[in-house]
Structure formats: structure tokens, C-alpha cells
Write a protein that holds these residues in place. Sequence first.
Motif, short mmCIF file in Angstrom:
data_model
loop_
_atom_site.label_atom_id
_atom_site.label_comp_id
_atom_site.label_asym_id
_atom_site.label_seq_id
_atom_site.Cartn_x
_atom_site.Cartn_y
_atom_site.Cartn_z
N LYS A 176 -8.98 -11.32 17.24
CA LYS A 176 -8.55 -10.43 17.51
C LYS A 176 -8.90 -9.36 16.10
O LYS A 176 -7.52 -8.94 14.79
N LEU A 177 -9.40 -8.06 16.94
CA LEU A 177 -9.70 -6.72 15.57
C LEU A 177 -8.42 -5.58 15.84
O LEU A 177 -8.09 -5.70 16.95
N THR A 178 -7.62 -5.78 14.66
CA THR A 178 -6.00 -5.37 14.57
C THR A 178 -6.11 -4.45 13.50
O THR A 178 -6.50 -4.88 12.68
N ASP A 179 -5.53 -3.11 13.26
CA ASP A 179 -5.47 -2.65 12.32
C ASP A 179 -4.44 -3.95 11.23
O ASP A 179 -5.60 -3.34 9.72
N GLY A 201 -5.66 -14.36 13.61
CA GLY A 201 -6.52 -14.50 15.08
C GLY A 201 -7.77 -13.78 14.71
O GLY A 201 -7.99 -12.86 14.13
N SER A 216 -15.21 -5.88 9.36
CA SER A 216 -14.36 -5.25 8.35
C SER A 216 -13.24 -5.86 8.85
O SER A 216 -12.67 -5.76 8.35
N HIS A 217 -13.56 -7.41 9.25
CA HIS A 217 -12.01 -7.85 9.90
C HIS A 217 -12.23 -8.76 8.69
O HIS A 217 -12.75 -9.64 8.14
N TYR A 218 -10.78 -9.33 8.36
CA TYR A 218 -10.48 -9.49 6.79
C TYR A 218 -11.15 -10.90 7.46
O TYR A 218 -11.28 -11.46 5.75
N VAL A 219 -10.77 -11.54 7.79
CA VAL A 219 -11.14 -13.11 7.80
C VAL A 219 -12.79 -12.99 7.69
O VAL A 219 -13.51 -14.22 7.07
N THR A 272 -12.25 -3.61 -1.84
CA THR A 272 -11.43 -2.20 -1.35
C THR A 272 -12.76 -0.88 -1.47
O THR A 272 -12.95 -0.27 -1.13
N SER A 324 -5.07 -6.86 10.28
CA SER A 324 -5.82 -7.44 10.11
C SER A 324 -7.63 -6.67 9.80
O SER A 324 -8.38 -7.50 9.79
N HIS A 325 -8.05 -5.50 9.85
CA HIS A 325 -8.75 -4.84 9.14
C HIS A 325 -9.00 -4.89 7.67
O HIS A 325 -8.24 -4.87 6.61
N TYR A 326 -9.93 -5.42 6.94
CA TYR A 326 -10.22 -5.90 6.17
C TYR A 326 -9.18 -3.96 4.27
O TYR A 326 -8.40 -5.18 3.63
N VAL A 327 -9.23 -3.16 4.95
CA VAL A 327 -9.38 -2.65 3.52
C VAL A 327 -7.32 -2.27 3.82
O VAL A 327 -7.10 -2.21 3.14
N ASN A 328 -6.52 -3.17 5.54
CA ASN A 328 -5.28 -2.76 5.43
C ASN A 328 -4.80 -4.13 4.27
O ASN A 328 -3.29 -3.82 4.63
N TYR A 368 -10.24 7.55 6.11
CA TYR A 368 -10.45 7.14 4.39
C TYR A 368 -10.53 8.46 3.70
O TYR A 368 -10.02 8.14 2.71
N LEU A 374 -4.48 -14.63 6.65
CA LEU A 374 -5.26 -14.63 7.28
C LEU A 374 -5.86 -14.30 8.84
O LEU A 374 -5.44 -14.11 10.30
N LEU A 434 -11.96 -0.23 13.83
CA LEU A 434 -11.90 -1.67 13.38
C LEU A 434 -13.48 -2.02 14.40
O LEU A 434 -13.59 -2.52 15.11
N HIS A 483 0.81 -1.29 -0.33
CA HIS A 483 -0.02 -0.40 0.09
C HIS A 483 0.87 1.31 0.22
O HIS A 483 0.23 2.38 -0.20
#
Lengths: 345, 345, 345, 345
Positions: D187-190, D185, B192-195, B239, D192-196, B12, D181, B188, A285
Motif C-alpha cells: 500500500k502506498l503511504t508516506d 506492504g 516511487s514506492h520504496y520497495v 534521493t 513507504s515513499h522512497y524519498v521518505n 519538494y 520496507l 505517492l 530526516h
Amino acid sequence: MKKVAIIGISGYSGLELLRLLHGHSEVTVVGVYGTSTVGEKLTALFPKLQGYAEYAGLTIKQFDAAEIMATADLVFFATPAGIAAIHAADFIHAEFPVIDLSGDFRLQDPSQYEKWYARPASHAQLLAKADYVLADFDTPKTAYISNPGCYATATLLSLAPLYKESLIQYDSVIVDAKSGLSGAGKKLTDSSHYVNANENVSMYKLNQHQHIPEIINKLMTWQEKTLPIQFSTSLIPVTRGIFVSTYAKLAADVSFEQVREAYEKTYRDSYFVTVCEQGHLPDLHHVVGTNVTAIGLGYNPLTNTLTVVTVIDNLVKGAAGQAIQNMNHFFNFDEKAGLDLLPIL
Amino acid sequence: MKKVAIIGISGYSGLELLRLLHGHSEVTVVGVYGTSTVGEKLTALFPKLQGYAEYAGLTIKQFDAAEIMATADLVFFATPAGIAAIHAADFIHAEFPVIDLSGDFRLQDPSQYEKWYARPASHAQLLAKADYVLADFDTPKTAYISNPGCYATATLLSLAPLYKESLIQYDSVIVDAKSGLSGAGKKLTDSSHYVNANENVSMYKLNQHQHIPEIINKLMTWQEKTLPIQFSTSLIPVTRGIFVSTYAKLAADVSFEQVREAYEKTYRDSYFVTVCEQGHLPDLHHVVGTNVTAIGLGYNPLTNTLTVVTVIDNLVKGAAGQAIQNMNHFFNFDEKAGLDLLPIL
Amino acid sequence: MKKVAIIGISGYSGLELLRLLHGHSEVTVVGVYGTSTVGEKLTALFPKLQGYAEYAGLTIKQFDAAEIMATADLVFFATPAGIAAIHAADFIHAEFPVIDLSGDFRLQDPSQYEKWYARPASHAQLLAKADYVLADFDTPKTAYISNPGCYATATLLSLAPLYKESLIQYDSVIVDAKSGLSGAGKKLTDSSHYVNANENVSMYKLNQHQHIPEIINKLMTWQEKTLPIQFSTSLIPVTRGIFVSTYAKLAADVSFEQVREAYEKTYRDSYFVTVCEQGHLPDLHHVVGTNVTAIGLGYNPLTNTLTVVTVIDNLVKGAAGQAIQNMNHFFNFDEKAGLDLLPIL
Amino acid sequence: MKKVAIIGISGYSGLELLRLLHGHSEVTVVGVYGTSTVGEKLTALFPKLQGYAEYAGLTIKQFDAAEIMATADLVFFATPAGIAAIHAADFIHAEFPVIDLSGDFRLQDPSQYEKWYARPASHAQLLAKADYVLADFDTPKTAYISNPGCYATATLLSLAPLYKESLIQYDSVIVDAKSGLSGAGKKLTDSSHYVNANENVSMYKLNQHQHIPEIINKLMTWQEKTLPIQFSTSLIPVTRGIFVSTYAKLAADVSFEQVREAYEKTYRDSYFVTVCEQGHLPDLHHVVGTNVTAIGLGYNPLTNTLTVVTVIDNLVKGAAGQAIQNMNHFFNFDEKAGLDLLPIL
């Protein structure tokens, strides 16, 4: 205002040239050329261009060197391997400015080309007229500019300070490079089929990637002690981006601080190369949509191994962007013209 | 050269404003404001900006209306719901130019706002000063420009000719809208968590999306017979991008040809709206990275149902791009300034 | 232990049959048949099967009806349109059990098939021998089981209680269906090229999808007042999954509570259909890797519109899983045999 | 039929245990335990389990060792670091069977644990009771089975033949590992945020990943000359899968043929390890959804470098699958019970 033509408009690099040149205030695209799409209107081939009045009149034309030289000031070859090898001669004889994004003129030794590309090379005397121009290090010396490959660009920028300043053990270099799917081109293949590429990673062309020789040739110009490097390429499920992890053992008596200083010194005046702050490694990114190369460094004293993480956008710095940077140098434009872009999410 | 400030730089939309204004020749960003990130250098918050000298000096500041009015010519609120409601008063009293990308001033009836946003509305007399400006139809009438929502923009452009020209049965409208994850913002959340979002589609806020009332309010200004519409929103694993499928039954004696002509007429002079050629429906790639709205039409005589497919980039046309288009109108700049972009792969 | 053969092993449905039957304790795959891959070892075609001893001996064979009938107890056609139409006759004459996952025998009227599939239909007397078996409603009445299409399955399960119980206005039905890329098959096409499909959504075959007639035909068996429905299909960037949003206006005097009760009653004894609890809508993750159909309901009193969200895994319930469910019914196995699976992330 | 309990049901590994045990004919899940979700019905936490009658009665309970030992025959800790360290003592004292998927008992030296995990270790005498069991090499020697980490499993299987058979130069090992991903895990983190995470690759924890010491410790048991290795981890935009590229220089007088033979010999009797045929490298699709490790080999004579590509599904072989494989060994079940699965697209 300079006029340019694009050969290979239907491919990803050709379209990316058009996209970037759209924002270049010194250049107009006056002709677009293709093969299987000859006679189509550009807006029919790319319906997403329908709303842009400036492209309504463009029709994809059959290649014609004389016409190009009569109507344009410079031509881009954004073609698959083998096309420029066949069609470049007239331009070279006329010393007409060419920027060739393909691999056809990157290797000046015909036998080397034929070994790695598995197709006939252009003539040695033509190859000799081409100049391999890595835009952040070189400025064009001839009218035929051979634009480096995407993997080669990322790898060379990753390694340059190490080789120029003699900082590493040359038999220890491992390059683990990953590319998004746009790097695989527009041709339909099993490996670029969505279902196959999605949720997947695959390594390909192990020890056989055609960018290896251009990397080695360039490293040799920086460091005569250059040895073969270990170079791997993997496909990752993203559209754009190359992520290169490079590993090398530091030479005796070289410290990580020296290495960091060498990177900062080497790239201090390079607008398009960012050496990340200590402790920060770039991700894709950082560069998507830009002509930037971002480089991050880490060091493991237990293994005496330097890790260099280098990222580029394969379609910009790895293709159309570097081509425009080279064009800007060639025409003495501002280096940033058309390329002064922030990364896009 | 106009000077602007951005409130909410860490989100964003704020970053997208910065990205687009970077290419705007008439505007400079002179101040960036945040809340949780106050005091951070912009390049620390966004390491990918490290290589851009023009942003090296920017530090994220605490909101200060007086300072903004003293140093800038216009301010953008790119903030979550509730911030502009609290902080806009000073600007409104001073008639200082504001473009508010949030929903806080889109609904002039405080009770309507409180119903749909579930938080306190600004005062009615302040709300009355705001002008809801759909950039392809309206030009700003006051200094406080309320920028339409992303879903609302796509839906309104999808429906405008139908309502303005009385072409459909108003009790038959179904809008099935899908948005990429950047529309869900930087916060967060589980969704919107990737998984959770990857390889998934989910419908959310069924019949409860806060863009519904602004859509209806605007439709009412075009067509007094407007009735409630059925409006659904789903998250799709991309995205960027909003894809709206709209269905409506044609009114008696209205033909598909009339409908098509109405769209073409309505948008003939709209640089940023493309009505696709007959038989072509746009996809997200048509517009990603641009301020364009692309619209395609289909008709099923068996069900007398019109299908309208409308796509926008939610961060550009749905947020920062339309805001800049509104700013361009407000300052009498060329409408395309900073927005003359081709779609990016 | 029953023995089965699979025709069309190289496609996604064929491989999915193999995957699911691998976990079926009552069935062995004794033969695999293909066309372009004839003579290849199965483990050469699918290197990922190399570690499975039970498949080491399988070689892809040329279609041979007599051999299949001599060695197997049932055959699956997991073939593209047109293959079963040509090759099914011998099985039908012999009343040999067939489960046909293709569309070739779903429409009993040859002219209807030829209109929607744009290729020659099988003979009317052969078509008449086929039974269209929607596994959660029907059990096989003949030896030739025509397995419903993926979109048709999701749509029919979405609509069944509404049509059976006369709950809606039949001229108001809108089906907005989205499918992952595996639904588009293994054939290399522009729309399934990774770079084109990734970060994209596109609507295709508007009002022309070949699943429309089988949906209408089946609805007619449930409700004689059935009218044409509005049916759209879009590609979404996931590998697996169909997400159907259905909209319909309730009939006069029908309440949402009645609708919910009708769904619960209809599916009370269906192991593979889950009606979600009030207020919950299913997402694709609810069903990926399973034979489950999950259905969620919502109602908007302002528009008198019911929203039904229905999700399936297109390769399981939409193809191989329903085929096995049908086989289980045919052989009087436990309905869940080979299909008792939890969703996979 | 054995009865088992799962602690940490709300995380990805806990849910994956449930999914895989659903297909295990010798085991029933009798209790599920959590922390923040105590008191919730399992089907409320995971609505996608609503259709499965066998889970309708399960409510997430507060941890209670005595209850678990009274009702189950074995317990899985599928918990974040730090939980098993606190709660395992009762089980260890009672010699009650535990399979611990966390890292808490992988390092028997408390100071090593505290260095790499940055939290208090369990007591040395408890740690000494735990057995680190790499399922394809080891069978449990005590009742407390410490299940290897996901990266460690892939790396160790990648390197085992090289270390056991003394085939490489131990100071030359580079491991470039990439994970999907789900490995990061719930846990919500930057990161693992989808857009990131989408359309991105990022390297993290360079030289600091907590799996490094367990890798080195295990290698030491195979080869006393083991030296530190260079080990990098990157996030790739997929949900499941670990892809490890390993590079090492061959020892003097060792040929690639010897290396290949060593891999084939080492894994000849390992049902869950596939050494790919000459010239074939595995991709993630080879193993997704399975307990298989697939390994491919390449050699570059110019650099005397071996490349080993190893892939696993991080949630199966890297967590729940290996845990079940260990349980199968512990209870003398068929090793394949619950794990005889083909890869899923």
C-alpha cells in the motif's frame, strides 16, 4: 576574522569542517594538513572542490605545530585515534586553542584510554589539560577542547535530564544505537564495502565500543548514582545519521509528565536541541545536514519503561558541527554562526 | 531586505526554496501557500521545522494574489503542472515579479504545451509575457520568469557549447538522463514506492518526456540547424541528483581539443558551472546540495563520438537553486547569495 | 550425479555458483579452491553457511589441477583476471571440462588481451582451444568454455537481432550500460566504499572497458559489416543488476515492426530471454535472482532511433547462471536445471 | 502432487508464496485470487512473470470458497487484516486446510483482536478452531493454521529458550526490532515513499504494534511467569529483513554458559534455526532469501544483561516461507521442500 587550520582534511570530519566553515562569516581556513596526502592540491584530492576559487591555492601540508601556531588562531584535529595523542603537546604547552574531534583526549585516565582504544595514551599531565566539552551543556574552560564522540553526544543528550533530575532506575538503562556508514570513516574495510553494507544491518563492538567510558564519565558528573549502562551499536545502510533508542524504567513515584517536563526544561534554552511534541518521534530526516539533536519520548505503563528516541547527524552534531559550536563559544561568536541550517532531504 | 512568498510549500521544490532562502541574507519568506494543507501550521506539516523559531508563526494559507502582491516583493510558484496556468494571470497583469518553477509557462505555444502536458494551456498572450531564463546564460527580461526544468537544465548546459559553436552533427545526439526519486515529486505512486524503487532502475516516458520541447526550443535559439534529439529518462535509486550522459558525433574537421576549448570558454565566467579537468568525469557527489553543474568530457576517435557527462542536484540547480539564482539576477543581488555552498556527502 | 569444483570460492561469482548449484539436482560441489583463504573452513569464511550441514566439511584448498581432475568432472574458474591464464594449461591439455568465468580466454588474440587487460595473455595455442559460449545462442564445441562477461552478455543479447538481420546503421550504435556494485567485485576500492557509492552514479573506464573487444568479436561473427560501437559503463547504487540502454538508427527501409518481429523470432525458443510486450520496458526487478534477460523496445520516428532496454542479473546471467546454463548444455542436462527461478524482490 | 490456491496474490506475501512454491516439487498453484485486480492476467499484473509459461494461463479470480475447495487441496490467505476474518468461515466449517498469513486468527480472544487491530474480529467459535503454529516449535493440530507475524516470529525465536528454561528476569525484557520496507506492504503511504524512507530510520507504533499480544500469548504457553515486554519497531532502509536486538537481565545464579547451552539444545534439531558460534552476531545478509532464523548471543557482566541478535527474512520466515514450512508439516512433506535455499546477496 579568525584563521583556522584543519589537521586530517582527507577524512569525513575534516571535509565536513571545511563544508560548514565555508558558510561561517567569521572564520577562514588558512591551512590544511594530512599525512598520506601531503603535497596534493586540495582540489586534486577532492575534484568536487575544483569550481571553488577560494580553495584553488590550498595544498595539503605536513603537520607542523609551529607553522600552525604562527599562521592560525585555532586548529582542529579531525584525525583518527592516535594522531592527536602524538602531536598535541606543543599546542597544549603553548595554550594554543585546539578543538580535537578525535577520542585521544576524551578520557583523562591513561589506563582507561589504553583499555578502550588499545593504543598508547598521551601523558596524564597533558590529558589533564583537556576539557571534554558537550556543547549544549558546557562552555570551554581551557584552550584544549576535546569534542565528544558521535554516539556519546546522542546518548548523553538522550539521557541528561534523566540523570540530572534523578528520574530513572540506573540499573535499567539500555541504549540501542544505530549509525550510518560515514561514522565508520573513510578507511576501506569489509564492513564498509558497498555490497556488504547495502541492504544490511549489523551489530558490532558489542559491549566494547570506545564511546562507553566517555558516556559513563560524563553521566557521573551529573549523577553520582550512575551505574554501567547497556550500550549497543549497529550499522545501518545510510550515509549520515545516528538513531538512538534508549530504554529505562522510571524511578518510584516518577510520572511520565515529570519526565517530559524535565526534558523541556533542560533544553528550553538550547537552540540546537528540539524536544518533539507529545506523540511525535523524530526520524533521521529531522536532522540530516544540521547541528540539531531531536528527541522524542514515549512511555509504556505496563512495563514502566520510558523510550527516548534521539537523532543527530553524526558528521555535524556528532563531529564537525559540535566542534564549530564549541569554537563559537570559545571565540564568543554567535552560537549559530555557520550552523544555522535547515535539514536537507 | 526583500520579502517573498512561496506557493506550493508542501512539495519538494517548495521546501527546498525555504531551506536555501534560510541562508539568504537579503530575503525573508513572509508567506507560504498550499492547497490540501491550507490552515496547517508549517511546523505541523514539517515537524522537522519545530525547532526554528522563525517558522513557528507561519500557517499555510489559501492562494490569494492580492494578498501576496500586498505583502511580498516576489512570489515563487513551486507547484505541480496546471496551478500557475490558472493563477498567474493577476501577477502578469500587474507585472508583479514571479518565478515559476513549474512547466506551465515554459512553452509559449499553447498547442505545444497541451500536446506534451496533456492539460489546458494558459492563454497565448499570458504565455508571451513569460521569459524562459536559463540562469547561467540568461538574465530576466520580464517580471515573469519561467524557471527551466531539471532535465532541461542539465541537458542544455551539457549541449550549449556544441550548438552555439556548431561542433557536432545534429542528427547524432543521444541524451541518456537519469534522475533520483525526488524528481518524481511527493505524490505517492507505484514507481516511487520504496520497495519498487530500491535496488532498481527503470526507464520511463520514452520519447514522451515533457522537457523535450523546452530543450529543443532553447537549442533553436542557439543553433538554427537544430534537429530532434533522442532523449531518455530513467529513475535511479538515489534521493537527489540528475546524471546525464550525452553522446554526439563531431562535425567534420572538428577536433576534441576544439570541443574542450569551447566548453572552457563558454563557462569561464560561470560561477556555477565547472568543466572538469581533462580525464575527469563528475559523479553526483560532485554537486549534491549545491547549485553547481559539473561537466566532464571524453572522446572516442574510433566512433568519432563525444561523451559529455553532466551532473546537477535536481532540487537545487534543477529547481529551487536556479530559481534563487534567477531571483538574485532580477534583484541585482550577488549571484551567489544563498547559494555559496559546498557539496554535502 | 556430476561432481564439480570451484576455483575462486571467496569471490561473488564463486559464492553465487555455490548458491545456484545448491538447487541443482544433478550436481554436487566436491571441492572449493582459493588463494588468500586457503585452509579456512568454508563456514568460517562465510558464517552464513554455518547452518548448512552439506558445507560443514568443506575447507578451502590450494589449487591443484591433478587433484581436481581426479575428484571432479568439471571445474569452474570464478577467479579475477590472470589466474586462469596461469592455471588452465593442465586442464586444456587433458581436455578436462572447464567453465571459465574470467576474461582470460575470451579473446583469442594475445595482443588484444594484453591491450585491454594490461597483463600477460595465455599462450595463443591454449587460447585457441577455448570456446566463447554465449549460452542463449551457442552450445559448447570444446571442453574449455569461456563464459562471456556480464556487460558483454547484456549488450550482445540486446544487439543480436539487429546485427543478424541487418536492421541498423552500424555507425550509430550507442550502448549506455549501468551496473550494480557486485559487478565491481569483492576487492575493497574507493569506488566500492559504501559512502562513495551510495546516493551516487559515476561513469568509469570510458572507451576502455575490457568487455568492448569480446562484444565486437562476437558481433563480427554475426555481421561482417560491424563497426566500432560507443560503449559506456556507469556504477549505480544497487547490489545486483545490469541495465543497458542501447540506441541505434534503423537502416533504410527498415520499420520498427520488422525490428520487433526480429526480436521475437530470434528469442522465440530461448527460455531465458523475454521480449517484453509492446510498450513495456523491463526494470531490474524483472530479473534479479534469475538467469533471465528481459528486453524492451521503443522507437522514435523523429530521430529514426531505436531504443533497446536490456536487463540482467550480473551475478546470474552475467556470471554464475550462464556458467551453469553452459554446463547444462555441456552435460546434456535440462537447460533449466538449477536455474528455474522467479525474480526475487 | 498437491494443488493450492493463493488469496491475495497481488501483495508481497502472495507473490513470495508463488516464488517459493515455484521451486516446490510437490505442489502446484492452481488458482490465484484478488480483489481490486480481479480479471487481470497474472502476467499483466506482474510483467516480470511474462517469460514463465506455467503462469501464462492464470487470471486473478474473485474469491469463491466453493470453487477453491473443489479445485485445491489447501488455500493460503495472504491478505491484509480483515479479509480472512470475513471469508474463512466456509473453510473452517468444512475443515478445509487453510494457512492464514494474516493476523485475523492469531488472537483467539475477539476483544483482544479488536483492541489491537481496531476492526471487528471473527466469531469466537471460529477463532477457537484456528491453531497458531510457530513452525520451528509446533506442528499443526487443526486444519486452520494461523501463521505467526513477522516480528512475532523473530521475537519468539529470540526468546524461546529464555522463557522455556526460566533463565531471565521477566520484567527486564526489551525488544528493539527493525524491519525493511517490504514489511510495510504494497500500500502506498508516506512512510513507504522512497524519498521518505531512503536514508532514514523511524520508529513507529511505539507500544502499539499488533504483534505484541501474539508474542505475549505464546510466551505464556512457555512460561507462566511471563510479564509484559517492552517492544519497539523501526523502519530501516532495506527491502527485506528483520533485525531484532533483545536485551534481558539473567535470573539469579544463571550464567551466560547456561544460556548458550539452552539455545544450542533448543535449536539442535531445528534445520531452519542457526545459533551462531560464540562471538559471532548475524547480520541480515545471513538470511536474506532463506527460511533461516539466525541467532547470536552476547553478555555484559557489568550490567548482567544478555543481548540476543536475531535476524530473519520477513517475507520468507516471517511470512511465505514459514507458511510453506507449516504446509510441509501438514502434508507430511520433507520440511525443507521448496525452502532449501542459500542466502542471496
